[in-house]
Design an enzyme around this catalytic site. Sequence first.
Site: not given
Length: 791
Positions: A415, A573
């Site tokens: 990703p 995150y």
Amino acid sequence: MRIAIVGGGPGGLYFAALMKQLDPAHEVTVWERNAPDDTFGFGVVFSDETLGGIDDADETVHAAMESRFARWTDIDIEFHGHRFTVGGQGFAAMSRKELLQILQRRADDLDVTVHYRTEAPDVDELRASHDLVLAADGLNSVVRTKYADVFRPSLDTRRNKYIWLGTDLVFEAFQFFVKETRWGTMQIHGYPFSDSGSTFIVEMHEDVWRRAGFDRTADQVFPPGVSDDHAVARIGEIFADELKGHRILTNNSKWLNFTTVRNERWYDGNVVLLGDAAHTAHFSIGSGTKLAMEDALALAACLHEHPTVAESLAAYQSERKPVVESTQRAAQASLEWFENIGMYAGQEPAQFVFNLLTRSRRITFDNLRERDGEFAALMEAEFARHQRAPAVAPAMFQPVRIGPLELKNRVIVSPMDMYSCDSGVPGDFHLVHLGSKALGGAGLVMSEMVCVSPEGRITPGCPGLWTDEQRDAWRRVTDFVHERTSGRIGLQLGHSGRKGSTRLMWEGIDQPLDAGNWEVIGPSALPYGAGCHVPREATRADLDKVVADFTGAALRGVEAGFDLIEVHAAHGYLLSSFLSPVANRRTDEYGGSLENRLRFPLEVFDAVRRAVPSAVPVTVRISATDWMPDGNTDDDAVDIARAFIEHGAAAIDVSSGQVSQEEKPAYGRSYQTPFADKIRHLVAAPAGVPVIAVGAISSYDDVNSILLAGRADVCALGRTHLYNPQWTLQAAAEQEYAGSGAQWPVQWTAGSRRPPSSRTDKISPRLSLLRAGAADDVHLRWTPASGAAST
């Protein structure tokens, strides 16, 4: 110049001899506190590169060394009753005592003044009366300690115990004995250094050392030159089979813990560090003597090439420090591998041997194939057999399963955030970006982090899955991958947490938006770094909404046609920040212990797993270390991975860091792979769950090496695929592989053969093959009976 040298070991003496050769007018004085015939240790090993430098600089020293070398090319490894021989390596070793005698004679011939059995004068006095003061006074350098505020040393003492011995058993090659005892794993590093003896280093984890009773003399202080007789007797009993009735030789032999020495600065004014005073590298990767003599060559050359001492020392540090740091990174990987050797005790013997050989990440599968093609072929065959693969092929092109999903090969496009959406809707860019990577041959192409809500975005350009419009746009991408390629496509779902509401990467990474800000949440009201948003501490209502947002996005992901869903619990995150004590200071059931910090990420994971059909695997990406003193460590990562596996994770994607701007990562080649390795061996492999390695994996050789060694089951590459979208297909062409693991689009089949890149009309000098000594020397053994090497 007036030159003072503190320490008369090989590095100091060699530097002295080099300087006198460059200019006999130099006044060079060496102070050595030991007698000239005192030396500790047995053999020293040199590389061909180092010997080439010595030959160029001092033919007399090189010729004397050459006449005493034991040379060989093989490595013998014994493990679980199996013996493997790997050839083509190239070693030269000699007695440390003989090396010192050569350098002492050379220094004497060149009129170097050497004071043996004499402590050097105070270094302040020396630097005032000499143009240059060289500190070659070893691991426990007095000079380095005196100026520690300038050199800023760090000393990392490791946990393994080792003892430096010799034996009159003359090995024919480099010898590793890896022995499983009732106390744990022990290993021997051995190599010949003459026609009458070999170095014999015994090493083990401190816990094994204690269980075996070696700690009996732990509180005993041995005077210089006195050896630990109890240890020697016990080693003789334990390794009686390996010694074959031969004697163990001692020389100041006692148990040690290896200390890695690093210095931020190598010189201060006219005082400069060399050898172990400046740096050490674990004995499993190289010789401290070799590094010291290379230092001496570089320093002498810099002093000869530059007009002032200041410029010379700056050039010396600039030249040597990066080289040494590279060696130290490899040595660190090697020593950590041996510290954790018990973790690999259950590996198949051939895989264990390959793992050992490639432990430092400097030697790779391609290196071994060039040196010993027979062994390389064995490794590929063993990997295919162990994986129950239909045919032998490069490891990266063997199929693999992630839960119910089968991939044609073991390459993933990692990703990578592209920051190129409008209102979270992917467009033509994403179709071309991800479609091209799938056409390029990867087994699985992962989306960038797709955000589960508008306030869960990192930037205004991030994609989402909170609307049906976004779902339908993603469907266009997945349809292309499925219709045009044999690859699969995965969805990474995440929430930015305290790292949200920031600018596009190229406008200022992690910097808050100037306008259009939205409120960010985190486990605690702690910013990611200076100048970043201070998040609001998430309430129970916030957490319930996040769970619902992940569930809704996951359902849309399935409807959009994704083959796999990954929950992003890494890189600082929201879910990652709950896991990390650096970001999570809560006092409720979601903070404090690791069990509590895991609670919310597991709630999210469970919700996603329940929401999607069982045919769609759900994986998780974690940060295996925070690279922070008070953050999560690789041991915590093992527990985190175990928890996700128990909750049904189909794979563990192992990244690291990015939880704080204050992190200090140890970057390097495949630098995150050891974390994947540890998780795989301790928790994932026993549960039958594959592990994905990421991080500075850039070549197909790296991928094959990682897979063959068993450090991971799949490799994810990001920047490499930006550089070359057809990287996987190109890797197939480079390896001359044509099979189901790398299917070329029919439109591109003309490019499936590697194009010529240089002259093809060159005629090789065929008759040179008939020269004397041109026989196959892949397996060169040291044969002391004749005093030479033989094949």
